[in-house]
Motif scaffolding. Structure first.
Motif, PDB file in Angstrom:
ATOM      1  N   PRO A  68      37.177  27.197  28.088  1.00  0.00           N
ATOM      2  CA  PRO A  68      36.413  25.761  29.136  1.00  0.00           C
ATOM      3  C   PRO A  68      36.376  25.357  30.531  1.00  0.00           C
ATOM      4  N   TYR A  69      36.061  24.870  31.428  1.00  0.00           N
ATOM      5  CA  TYR A  69      36.428  24.997  32.148  1.00  0.00           C
ATOM      6  C   TYR A  69      36.515  23.015  32.296  1.00  0.00           C
ATOM      7  N   TYR A  70      36.216  22.843  33.937  1.00  0.00           N
ATOM      8  CA  TYR A  70      36.805  21.075  34.003  1.00  0.00           C
ATOM      9  C   TYR A  70      35.389  21.145  34.776  1.00  0.00           C
ATOM     10  N   PRO A  71      34.666  19.586  34.007  1.00  0.00           N
ATOM     11  CA  PRO A  71      33.398  19.738  34.690  1.00  0.00           C
ATOM     12  C   PRO A  71      33.695  18.453  36.592  1.00  0.00           C
ATOM     13  N   ASP A  72      34.815  18.176  36.313  1.00  0.00           N
ATOM     14  CA  ASP A  72      34.385  17.389  38.028  1.00  0.00           C
ATOM     15  C   ASP A  72      34.842  18.195  38.763  1.00  0.00           C
ATOM     16  N   VAL A  73      34.833  19.932  38.649  1.00  0.00           N
ATOM     17  CA  VAL A  73      35.675  21.387  39.583  1.00  0.00           C
ATOM     18  C   VAL A  73      33.930  21.157  40.037  1.00  0.00           C
ATOM     19  N   LYS A  74      33.202  21.360  41.276  1.00  0.00           N
ATOM     20  CA  LYS A  74      31.922  21.076  41.705  1.00  0.00           C
ATOM     21  C   LYS A  74      31.259  23.040  41.573  1.00  0.00           C
ATOM     22  N   GLY A  75      30.741  23.118  40.973  1.00  0.00           N
ATOM     23  CA  GLY A  75      30.518  24.254  40.790  1.00  0.00           C
ATOM     24  C   GLY A  75      30.588  25.410  39.292  1.00  0.00           C
ATOM     25  N   ALA A  76      31.650  25.095  38.904  1.00  0.00           N
ATOM     26  CA  ALA A  76      32.413  25.094  37.490  1.00  0.00           C
ATOM     27  C   ALA A  76      31.614  25.450  36.236  1.00  0.00           C
ATOM     28  N   PRO A  77      31.429  26.214  35.421  1.00  0.00           N
ATOM     29  CA  PRO A  77      32.407  27.564  36.211  1.00  0.00           C
ATOM     30  C   PRO A  77      31.716  28.218  36.712  1.00  0.00           C
ATOM     31  N   GLN A  78      32.435  29.614  37.013  1.00  0.00           N
ATOM     32  CA  GLN A  78      32.131  30.507  38.540  1.00  0.00           C
ATOM     33  C   GLN A  78      32.206  32.182  37.801  1.00  0.00           C
ATOM     34  N   ASN A  79      32.916  32.559  38.053  1.00  0.00           N
ATOM     35  CA  ASN A  79      32.690  34.082  36.491  1.00  0.00           C
ATOM     36  C   ASN A  79      34.483  34.340  36.434  1.00  0.00           C
ATOM     37  N   SER A  80      34.538  34.901  35.132  1.00  0.00           N
ATOM     38  CA  SER A  80      35.722  35.636  34.642  1.00  0.00           C
ATOM     39  C   SER A  80      35.931  36.996  35.432  1.00  0.00           C
ATOM     40  N   ILE A  81      37.729  37.056  35.495  1.00  0.00           N
ATOM     41  CA  ILE A  81      38.201  38.039  36.075  1.00  0.00           C
ATOM     42  C   ILE A  81      38.283  39.092  35.138  1.00  0.00           C
ATOM     43  N   ILE A  82      38.942  40.464  35.006  1.00  0.00           N
ATOM     44  CA  ILE A  82      38.524  41.404  33.837  1.00  0.00           C
ATOM     45  C   ILE A  82      40.214  41.576  33.731  1.00  0.00           C
ATOM     46  N   GLY A  83      40.630  42.157  32.698  1.00  0.00           N
ATOM     47  CA  GLY A  83      41.291  42.963  32.525  1.00  0.00           C
ATOM     48  C   GLY A  83      41.339  44.176  31.955  1.00  0.00           C
ATOM     49  N   GLY A  84      41.944  45.227  31.353  1.00  0.00           N
ATOM     50  CA  GLY A  84      42.206  46.517  31.131  1.00  0.00           C
ATOM     51  C   GLY A  84      42.707  47.228  32.231  1.00  0.00           C
ATOM     52  N   ALA A  85      41.461  48.436  32.407  1.00  0.00           N
ATOM     53  CA  ALA A  85      42.444  49.686  33.325  1.00  0.00           C
ATOM     54  C   ALA A  85      41.527  50.203  34.036  1.00  0.00           C
ATOM     55  N   SER A  86      41.741  51.255  34.763  1.00  0.00           N
ATOM     56  CA  SER A  86      40.575  51.707  34.967  1.00  0.00           C
ATOM     57  C   SER A  86      41.423  53.417  35.985  1.00  0.00           C
ATOM     58  N   LEU A  87      40.626  54.579  35.924  1.00  0.00           N
ATOM     59  CA  LEU A  87      40.613  55.347  36.087  1.00  0.00           C
ATOM     60  C   LEU A  87      41.309  55.940  37.624  1.00  0.00           C
ATOM     61  N   TRP A  88      42.446  56.111  38.100  1.00  0.00           N
ATOM     62  CA  TRP A  88      42.833  56.632  39.474  1.00  0.00           C
ATOM     63  C   TRP A  88      42.625  58.620  39.552  1.00  0.00           C
ATOM     64  N   VAL A  89      42.359  58.773  40.474  1.00  0.00           N
ATOM     65  CA  VAL A  89      41.914  60.149  40.984  1.00  0.00           C
ATOM     66  C   VAL A  89      43.270  60.475  41.739  1.00  0.00           C
ATOM     67  N   MET A  90      44.179  61.583  41.318  1.00  0.00           N
ATOM     68  CA  MET A  90      45.896  61.997  42.117  1.00  0.00           C
ATOM     69  C   MET A  90      45.047  62.740  43.065  1.00  0.00           C
TER      70      MET A  90
END
Length: 438
Positions: A291-313
């Protein structure tokens, strides 16, 4: 210097080492990960398929426990000079890994030095932005990504004559009607309280969680999530908690069973919850954007991720790095990304894989599997919605949760709680900055 960074940034675990392979043998690539069950099967298949596709390298996947356990094991192994070549690290460990100068090999450098074709623009920007510098240089390789979505019990909404809400005010009203219709203990709820109600809330409305692009542009970031939007949101949750129209379900995802059992008909949590919902829910369900607040200008924007990535040591040979680079190219293949998406429920990381899944009609019968992708690609990411990179993030979330719990229990106002969360968090960030900056 790198050892000091790692030692200060995370707890240490028991070291596990691997002996070097003889020069004449196939070059082994050790891959430490945190996947279990069906997702572990996916990892094993990926390694097996890569190994069968060529004869020079052999990827060996090894389960090292949950996300914190896997990162700690890798840190300890690096200190002992026996780190794996590839390590799966959850997204909140990004700042810790980035601060470990010399301990990691940035992916953009790895691919260039190995001569592998590599274009960051083929990946979904909302995913790669989390793991890239402000210049767009990818530090780690996105692997399993998810986002916050709203799960809905369609049967219960129908009984209560409630439409699926799109905005926060509509969600609050829907929850009140659901409670009046018999859901005495929970109109709506959610897991990962800070991820949903601070981190995602801020990004979805294009307001900062912290300065310096939420830490992506520097470890000298300052928390800023005690602004009008976040305070208003928490004030409303506090008020609704009094009647259990909203009912707190904990700091992590231990409360997700409240949705699959039918207790909470509206529930905000990760899109990675799909497997459990499909297996356990005895009702018709769907998942829709946050959900988003309709009184916030420009909302909704975009979401951000969860999860994981692969790091090379760091500290590996040129030949070993060449094998790692070839494996990352292998993982980026469009058909392979579609397979990972369909088999695990995690998101495809490339634009081409997303497009192919759509073309194949994958979302026709399961539209909720596209919901997190719709959120992530809703708009071009801004400095407020590329992601976040804060040191000691696991500990920060505990502090933020503690203060939110104080507000929900009526011991502090929402403003007092968020002010305290910001103040305590900034102290922790300054401590991290001392260890992370040369």
């Amino acid at each position: 210097m790198a050892l000091r960074h790692f030692g200060a940034a995370a707890a240490l675990a028991v070291t596990v080492g691997f002996g070097a392979s003889p020069a004449w043998a196939v070059t082994e690539i050790q891959w430490w990960h945190a996947m279990t069950g069906a997702n572990n099967d996916v990892i094993v298949k990926l390694a097996t398929d890569f190994n069968a596709s060529q004869t020079d390298y052999k990827v060996i996947p090894t389960y090292k426990g949950n996300y914190p356990d896997t990162m700690n094991a890798g840190i300890a192994a690096f200190r002992a000079g026996s780190a794996p070549h590839i390590m799966q690290v959850f997204e909140v460990g990004t700042a810790t890994m980035m601060a470990a100068t010399g301990a990691v090999k940035p992916v953009y450098k790895l691919m260039a030095e190995a001569g592998e074709k590599f274009d960051p623009k083929i990946y979904l920007p909302a995913i790669t932005g989390y793991y890239s510098t402000s210049k767009g240089e990818m530090l780690s390789f996105p692997f399993n990504s998810s986002s916050t979505i709203m799960w809905v019990n369609l049967d219960e909404l129908k009984k209560a004559n409630v439409e699926i809400p799109k905005t926060w005010p509509e969600t609050f009203e829907a929850a009140k009607k659901l409670k009046a219709a018999g859901h005495d203990t929970c109109g709506f709820s959610g897991s990962w309280v800070t991820w949903v109600n601070l981190e995602q809330l801020s990004a979805w409305h294009n307001v900062p969680l912290a300065s310096k692009a939420n830490g992506l542009d520097g470890f000298d970031t300052v928390l800023e999530f005690n602004g009008p939007l976040q305070v208003k949101h928490l004030e409303t949750l506090v008020e609704l908690q009094k009647t259990k129209t909203y009912d707190y379900a904990g700091r992590t995802n231990t409360g997700e069973g409240r949705f699959t059992s039918g207790e909470c008909p509206i529930y905000l949590t990760s899109s990675a919850f799909f497997g459990n919902v499909k297996a356990q829910a005895k009702f018709n369900f769907t998942a829709v954007p946050m959900p988003y607040y309709p009184d916030v200008k420009g909302a909704p924007q975009n979401s951000i991720i969860g999860g994981a990535s692969l790091w090379v040591m760091g500290g590996k040979s040129a030949d070993e790095y060449k094998g790692v680079a070839k494996f990352l190219t292998f993982l980026s293949d469009t058909d392979r990304q579609v397979y990972i998406h369909k088999a695990s429920g995690y998101l495809p990381i490339t634009k081409a894989a997303y497009a192919k899944a759509k073309e194949e009609g994958f979302y026709k019968d399961q539209p909720y599997l596209e919901t997190p992708l719709i959120e992530l690609t809703n708009k071009e990411p801004t400095d407020n919605s590329r992601g976040l990179r804060l040191g000691n993030m696991v500990q920060l979330r505990d502090v933020w949760s503690e203060e939110i719990e104080q507000a929900l229990a009526g011991k502090k106002t929402a403003k007092q709680a968020l002010d305290a969360a910001v103040e305590r968090g900034n102290t922790m960030l300054r401590q991290f900055e001392k260890t992370a900056v040369k």
